[in-house]
Design a protein around this motif. Structure first.
Motif, PDB file in Angstrom:
ATOM      1  N   ASP A 200      46.767  40.066  27.636  1.00  0.00           N
ATOM      2  CA  ASP A 200      45.350  39.688  27.609  1.00  0.00           C
ATOM      3  C   ASP A 200      44.520  40.909  27.993  1.00  0.00           C
ATOM      4  O   ASP A 200      45.062  41.922  28.428  1.00  0.00           O
ATOM      5  CB  ASP A 200      45.063  38.502  28.548  1.00  0.00           C
ATOM      6  N   ASP A 202      41.706  42.752  30.307  1.00  0.00           N
ATOM      7  CA  ASP A 202      41.129  42.675  31.650  1.00  0.00           C
ATOM      8  C   ASP A 202      39.960  43.643  31.685  1.00  0.00           C
ATOM      9  O   ASP A 202      40.170  44.854  31.686  1.00  0.00           O
ATOM     10  CB  ASP A 202      42.182  43.070  32.680  1.00  0.00           C
ATOM     11  N   ASP A 245      39.832  38.362  30.598  1.00  0.00           N
ATOM     12  CA  ASP A 245      39.351  38.203  31.976  1.00  0.00           C
ATOM     13  C   ASP A 245      38.221  39.193  32.183  1.00  0.00           C
ATOM     14  O   ASP A 245      38.394  40.377  31.911  1.00  0.00           O
ATOM     15  CB  ASP A 245      40.447  38.613  32.977  1.00  0.00           C
TER      16      ASP A 245
END
Ligand code: DGT
Ligand code: CA
Ligand code: CA
Ligand code: ZN
Length: 573
Positions: A200, A202, A245
């Motif tokens: 993912d 960040d 995120d």
């Protein structure tokens, strides 16, 4: 938000899978797969082209029908034909095809005979011995299927290629930069460490008013779902499924946060332990002595507090970089600017998209001294590989062109196939007329480890073997590496004066990072090459450099950092 090329490619590939299971005309299936590859490798945003009203049919392989479909995807994010085909296809049949040994034909059999539409059902049937009874299957293939299923489950399907992550990251950071409240933006995590796949994104930002920055982020229109939100931290899923995120951090903590969220976890934990030894507490807010923050604005400050020089993100895997840093022995990592040329490329003579001249000019624009043209050899009939006569013709064409070209030299090369018995696909008489030879395994991937290793080493016995291209044949998330003893291959290469390639194509990144490191430790030098099929593909070089850096390579470890005469000497064994 512009649709990503990767998204369009994904849709076309999925459609091709389903059509194949359905038994559609193979020509149509291939057209979709070619279009997917074309779009994925384009190097510019198809979405931008559509918005600018450019004629997509000007791209080779894209006819009116495909152009209309691309426009539909760009405008709606979806393709109605895919949805209709999906509605007709039961369950996860297309996912089953990702099991390496299952083609559309066998998937169809599994479905029709046993009603299997999911991996779980397949596993169940295979464990009960039902699969081996089907026509076209046997005991052996049933076992292979079970092994593959176990592997597929281990392999985290959700990880995406660095290249796709980069497209998503670029779009998102471009959007974030528009917010007045946001100052610095860095994409941290595995993306900053340039791992070949990313779980993912960040993203860290500093801002004047925390809530303003967060509000701006949550308004990004490529967000599919907000998974959690708060003042300083939110997590979302994008339409592609990729999670992001976002953390808003104060400027005084930016370096510490960057260090923490760049990871790897194991690297930062090791740094924190060093801090503890010296009486410091290190976390994402800073370096603290008691309650007092004594560092944290920059990463360099954090490292300095534990007595270390700055460590490049690509090295932060807790694989010896702390020890190297302490001894002042960190590598001076190779950088893009060190490269003086590219040693693997194709033109329209085979499956490339541009002429010799266009490739030469593109290489010159990059500031290169040389570009090797390395077409496929005749064995690769699908790509119209060159036979002796056509290669002789290209040798003459390159000689002629080199007389006219200024500031760039084309090297005469070939990507010659390594045949199953380890011989090369073209005779030495013609190979010896070239400046260099890149040698590849394209067929017989399923040989045993012993046979594959012997095959490649036998090929290296040929005095015209220079560089082993894409040494493990992997396609990230699509095809696993073939079984081969790379340590033996590398030893053989050193003994014979051969080299291995880091293929920079973002679907390959082959050699992978750990093998780059292995080569470095063994003292074997590598080529970093793009395998470009178009001028735009030459840009892929940066992905190869990323992996080289993750393998601790310095400029001296990479052969195409050499000037022309030195390089040519290295190609003479
Ligand atoms: P990925 O996303 O799987 O490709 O890999 P990363 O390295 O980006 O991992 P991710 O997204 O889970 O977390 C980003 C960074 O945040 C990670 O590299 C280190 C830091 N981090 C995350 N969770 C923890 C944790 O529980 N402890 C510590 N010390 N650091 C963490
Ligand atoms: Ca991550
Ligand atoms: Ca994360
Ligand atoms: Zn190639």
């Amino acid at each position: 938000m512009p649709t990503q090329n990767a998204h369009i490619a994904h849709i076309f590939n999925k459609l091709a899978d389903l059509l194949e299971i359905e038994g559609a005309n193979p020509f149509r299936v291939r057209a979709y797969r070619n279009a997917a590859r074309k779009v994925a490798n384009l190097g510019r945003s198809v979405s931008d082209m559509v918005i600018a009203g450019e004629d997509l049919t000007a791209l080779t392989g894209i006819g009116k029908d495909l152009a209309d479909k691309i426009r539909e995807i760009v405008e709606t994010g979806r393709l109605s034909q895919l949805e209709e085909t999906e509605a007709k296809t039961p369950g996860e049949l297309s996912r089953l095809m990702r099991i390496a040994t299952l083609g559309p034909k066998r998937v169809k059999t599994l479905y029709q005979e046993l009603g299997i539409t999911s991996r779980e059902a397949l596993k169940d049937a295979a464990e009960k011995g039902k699969v081996q009874e089907l026509e076209g299957f046997g005991k052996k293939s049933e076992q292979v299927i079970l092994e593959e299923l176990r592997r597929a489950n281990r392999q985290d399907d959700a990880r995406i290629k660095l290249f796709e992550a980069e497209q998503a990251a670029t779009n998102l950071t471009t959007f974030l930069k528009k917010a007045k409240a946001i100052k610095a933006i860095t994409v941290a995590g595995s993306f900053r460490r340039k791992k070949d796949t990313v779980g993912d994104l960040d993203i860290l930002v500093t801002s004047k008013r925390g809530s303003g920055a967060m509000k701006h982020f949550l308004a990004y229109d490529d967000i599919h779902k907000v998974l959690s939100q708060g003042k300083t931290r939110s997590t979302v899923a994008l339409r592609s499924g990729l999670q992001v995120d976002l953390r808003v951090v104060p400027e005084v903590s930016y370096g510490a946060a960057l260090h923490y969220f760049t990871g790897s976890k194991s690297h930062t934990v090791a740094i924190r332990k060093l801090g503890v030894k010296q009486g410091y507490k290190i976390n994402e807010y800073g370096v603290f002595k008691g309650d007092k923050r004594i560092a944290g604005r920059t990463e360099k400050e954090v490292y300095a507090k534990v007595g270390l020089p700055y460590i490049e993100p690509e090295l932060r895997e807790n694989q010896g970089e702390l020890q190297a840093a302490r001894k002042g022995r960190l590598p001076e990592l190779v950088a893009l600017k060190d490269l003086r040329g590219d040693l693997h490329s194709h033109t329209i003579a085979t499956d490339g998209q541009s002429s010799l001249e266009e490739m030469a000019q593109a290489a010159k624009r990059r500031g290169y001294e040389y570009l090797a043209i390395t077409e496929h050899s005749k064995k690769v009939a699908m790509a119209r590989g060159l036979n002796v006569e056509r290669l002789a013709g290209q040798i003459e064409a390159i000689d002629r062109l080199n007389e006219e070209l200024e500031g760039i030299i084309l090297l005469k090369g070939i990507e010659v196939d390594i045949l199953e018995d380890g011989s090369l696909d073209l005779p030495n008489d013609i190979l010896k007329r070239l400046d260099l030879r890149v040698c590849s395994v394209h067929y017989n991937h399923r040989l045993s480890r012993k046979k594959q290793t012997a095959r490649i080493i036998r090929a290296m016995d040929n005095p015209y073997f220079n560089i082993l291209a894409h040494p493990t044949g992997r396609l990230i998330n699509e095809r696993k590496p073939y079984a081969v003893d790379l340590e033996k291959v590398m030893t053989a290469a050193i003994e014979r004066g051969c080299f291995l390639e880091i293929n920079a194509n973002p679907d390959r990144l082959d050699l992978a990072d750990r093998y780059c490191r292995m080569a470095k430790e063994m003292g074997l030098k590598l080529a970093v090459s793009t395998d470009a099929h178009s001028p735009a593909n030459l840009d892929f070089i940066r992905f190869g450099v990323d992996q080289a850096r993750r393998g601790w390579l310095e400029a001296d470890d990479v052969i195409n950092t050499r000037g022309l005469s030195e390089l040519k000497a290295m190609m003479k064994r």
